[in-house]
Design an enzyme around this catalytic site. Structure first.
Site, PDB file in Angstrom:
ATOM      1  N   ASP A  17       0.865  -1.168   0.000  1.00  0.00           N
ATOM      2  CA  ASP A  17       0.000   0.000   0.000  1.00  0.00           C
ATOM      3  C   ASP A  17       0.914   1.233   0.000  1.00  0.00           C
ATOM      4  O   ASP A  17       2.140   1.138   0.145  1.00  0.00           O
ATOM      5  CB  ASP A  17      -0.967  -0.011   1.196  1.00  0.00           C
ATOM      6  CG  ASP A  17      -2.222   0.825   0.921  1.00  0.00           C
ATOM      7  OD1 ASP A  17      -2.174   1.705   0.038  1.00  0.00           O
ATOM      8  OD2 ASP A  17      -3.246   0.614   1.594  1.00  0.00           O
TER       9      ASP A  17
HETATM   10  C1  NOJ Z   1      -4.185   3.806   0.214  1.00  0.00           C
HETATM   11  C2  NOJ Z   1      -5.338   2.884   0.403  1.00  0.00           C
HETATM   12  O1  NOJ Z   1      -5.213   2.195   1.621  1.00  0.00           O
HETATM   13  C3  NOJ Z   1      -5.497   1.864  -0.714  1.00  0.00           C
HETATM   14  O2  NOJ Z   1      -6.728   1.206  -0.559  1.00  0.00           O
HETATM   15  C4  NOJ Z   1      -5.397   2.507  -2.053  1.00  0.00           C
HETATM   16  O3  NOJ Z   1      -5.536   1.535  -3.051  1.00  0.00           O
HETATM   17  C5  NOJ Z   1      -4.060   3.213  -2.162  1.00  0.00           C
HETATM   18  N1  NOJ Z   1      -3.990   4.240  -1.145  1.00  0.00           N
HETATM   19  C6  NOJ Z   1      -3.827   3.831  -3.524  1.00  0.00           C
HETATM   20  O4  NOJ Z   1      -4.672   4.898  -3.736  1.00  0.00           O
END
Ligand code: NOJ
Length: 726
Positions: free
Chosen positions: A294
């Protein structure tokens, strides 16, 4: 002659070299063959490039709120040409995408870039938030909404979506409860499979679909206190029975990527958790795609974050060795892996493995053979009318009717409606938490929806009731950005102005319909007590206004069923129907009680599985039979009313004697049945024995001995049946 031989040899060498150069570009070869060939040609820097996902950089001085309209910088394109960028995050727009892909093809090996972005619940047309959609209990619908999202995301330049989220959410305080399919592992598994199928299609490489991403691996919804990103401590049995199944199902369905979560799991952050990413995900579940961290999740393991490593060299190696294939945004692999390799913290074998997995997915989604989006072909397939019809159907089927006394709903034809609350005339909030791309500007608000349905509407953004109205429809809830990522709440009740309005509206004595828009189950005992009807409308996307009007007017029947418990108070969180029993009574008055002394009723306000129709539905002749490979529930389900209805017939079990304590009830199957007015049907829900297994620690156990079962309309009602499993 000699000259000729030399020339011939040189020619043969060139010919051989040519054949070799094109091996990985040769679509007739197997993916493995092509990837191995490509890998053998790559420099260290090119390999590191492939396992990094970066934020795009834009040309300076060109401003636009829509990033797809801002051209990428020349520096970025140069880095692509040097083979140093494997992936970019964002929806670049087709122009940017084409420029990047051309630059990528000009690089030494011509490896295309993969564009990943959050295309979650719709793109140009927004569908309901996932929590809302889950209330339709319909995998076919979930597949269709994902497929429609994928198609329009192609026109934004995406190859890959960071969806579906399949985190079990038991705590309504957690903002991201909005993004998943609720609290039940069986239902959430069906959701994860349906969405993966929709995004990836039958042929993910056909140019009309996207690679999907199962996220957030794993247990993210169990963060302490319902706070986002918080630590998770959980038993192995709960992990395996509750949180892991949706991911296992998604892997079986062929999901191409997995995103490990931000949090620490029993002390070890998921981003560097080898047990989770390698032993469980690959070893046990058999995942063969690639993992992506993430956003900066590897860097967040640093000293100021989780504190399990120090800097990109140590943490880059830790994450890579754990099984994290691509780093998102933090460039920790680019910054750290060269030194890590020199210091012996990781090996070329580990690096190659990550690169191999990324390249394989790129091959499998057809990027090498079709690096550019075929704009005309995609456009020709998009039918905006059809998309809006799907969005409207999904929105209607997401609504859950929680209360309907005195048959106040559906509204009398042509009634004069006093419509209250600012969300009743707001289309933006209706788009929900992941909706940056919606383009359908003519979204009707609830006010417009009701007017179009023929009602005389007087609207007040506050809560001033129109004394001349026949009925009050008042909208309560929260804004779209009060749920979603980093939007947990410590109080999930109605706001002070809304609470005051409930009393004021009640005092008018007029029929009182409450509509709730929210990204989570709110604690709404005041509405349950004082409104005549309560409709949960979540955030329903582009067609929210029309869909809620369809239900209120009776043009459509309410059929949604909750996929989360509605607690009576914030303090009751986490609240979930499949909790473990205790040895003590759970009702005040019972002595040493397992409930709050200031909140007498231990049950949810509205339980998992619950939802009303406009008709009354009755169950009779409930029975259960055990066969060699299934537990078969049967009931007669009757529509006692004068309107058609769709009932979701649910089968629950309780294993009374387990090796470890077993939940009070667990959903094990359901059937949806359409019933004409006055019609009754015999409904059978067959539960394969395999679905009853559970875990005592890591050990898989089969359910045996005394069991209770229910075939019922929700998770707390129904006639209790008894059976024994040998
Ligand atoms: C953080 C989030 O937790 C995740 O769900 C998302 O896909 C990513 N950012 C990218 O935007």
């Amino acid at each position: 002659m000699k000259k000729l031989i030399v020339f011939g040899a040189a020619f043969a060498a060139v010919g051989f070299a040519l054949a070799e150069v094109t091996a990985y570009k040769d679509a007739s070869r197997s993916v493995d063959e092509r990837v191995e060939d490509l890998l053998s040609r790559m420099t260290f820097e090119e390999k590191i490039g492939q396992i990094g996902q970066f934020l795009p950089a834009y040309q300076k001085g060109v401003e636009s709120a829509d990033s797809s309209k801002k051209p990428f910088s020349d520096e970025l394109l140069q880095r692509v040409r040097e083979g140093r960028i494997g992936s970019l995050i964002g929806a670049p727009g087709l122009e940017n995408r084409t420029r990047v892909q051309k630059a990528a093809l000009e690089s030494r090996l011509g490896i295309p870039v993969i564009f990943g972005h959050d295309m979650i619940h719709g793109c140009t047309v927004t569908t309901p938030i996932p929590l809302a959609q889950s209330c339709a209990w319909d995998p076919d619908l979930w597949r269709r909404t994902a497929e429609m999202t994928a198609l329009s995301a192609r026109l934004k330049g995406c190859d890959w979506t960071f969806a579906p989220m399949m985190d079990i959410a038991r705590d309504a305080r957690w903002g991201r409860i909005a993004e998943g399919a609720g609290q039940d592992p069986y239902l959430c598994s069906l959701w994860s499979v349906a969405q993966v199928r929709g995004f990836q299609g039958d042929d993910v490489a056909d140019g009309f679909h996207l690679a999907a991403c199962a996220k957030h691996f794993v247990g993210y919804g169990a963060g302490e206190g319902g706070r986002d990103y918080d630590a998770v401590e959980m038993s192995e049995g709960t992990f395996r029975d509750i949180y892991l199944p949706p991911f296992a199902s998604a892997v079986k369905a062929g999901v191409l990527t997995v995103m490990p979560a931000f949090h620490s799991f029993n002390g070890v952050p998921c981003a560097v958790n080898r047990w989770l990413l390698t032993d469980v995900l690959r070893g046990e579940l058999g995942f063969a795609g690639f993992t992506i961290s993430d956003w900066e999740a590897i860097a967040e393991c640093d000293l100021e974050g989780h504190g399990v490593g120090d800097g990109p060299v140590e943490l880059g190696a830790m994450a890579l060795n754990a099984g994290m294939d691509m780093s998102m945004v933090d460039a920790y692999y680019e910054k750290g892996l060269k030194a890590a390799l020199a210091e012996g913290r990781t090996t070329m074998k580990e690096i190659d493995e990550a690169v191999r997995r990324v390249l394989s997915v790129k091959m499998r989604i057809g990027l090498f053979d079709r690096p550019f989006v075929d704009e005309e072909a995609v456009k020709a397939k998009i039918d905006i009318k059809k998309d809006l019809a799907v969005a409207r159907e999904a929105a209607v089927r997401s609504c859950v009717l929680l209360k309907n006394e005195k048959s106040v709903l559906p509204l009398a034809r042509g009634a004069k409606v006093s419509l209250l609350g600012k969300l009743a005339d707001d289309a933006d909030h209706m788009q929900g938490c992941w909706s940056s791309f919606y383009e359908v500007q003519e979204n009707a608000t609830l006010r417009q929806g009701l007017e179009a349905a023929g009602f005389a509407v007087s609207f007040d953004a506050g809560y001033a009731v129109d004394a001349s109205a026949d009925v009050v429809v008042a909208v309560f809830g929260e804004g779209a950005w009060e749920s979603g990522e980093a939007h947990s709440r410590s109080y999930i009740g109605l706001k002070p102005d809304q609470l005051a309005a409930v009393d004021a509206i009640k005092a008018t004595g007029k029929p009182f319909v409450a509509v709730v828009f929210s990204g989570r189950p709110l604690a709404i005992p005041e509405l349950a007590e004082k409104a005549d009807a309560v409709l949960e409308g979540w955030f329903l996307g582009s067609c929210a206004g029309e869909a809620v009007a369809d239900i209120l007017s009776g043009a459509a029947e309410p059929s949604g069923r909750l996929t989360v418990d509605f607690p009576r108070t914030t303090g009751a969180c986490p609240m979930y129907y499949n909790r473990l029993p205790t040895g003590r009574p759970s009702q005040v008055g019972g002595g040493m009680v397992n409930c709050y002394i200031d909140s007498e009723i231990p049950t949810p306000l509205y339980p998992f599985g619950f939802g009303l129709s406009y008709s009354e539905i009755a169950y009779s002749d409930e029975s259960v039979a055990v066969t060699d490979d299934a537990v078969v529930f049967t009931a007669t389900v009757a529509n006692k009313g004068d309107r058609p209805a769709v009932e979701t017939v649910q089968a629950y079990v309780r294993d009374l004697v387990g090796v470890v304590s077993r939940p009070k009830r667990e959903l094990k199957g359901f059937e949806k049945v359409s019933l004409a007015p006055g019609e009754s049907k015999k409904v059978v829900v067959s539960v394969p024995r395999e679905r009853l297994v559970y875990h005592a620690g890591a050990e898989k156990m089969s359910a045996t001995g005394k069991m209770h079962g229910w075939i019922a309309s929700d998770s707390i009602s129904g006639k209790r049946l008894e059976f024994v499993l040998k």
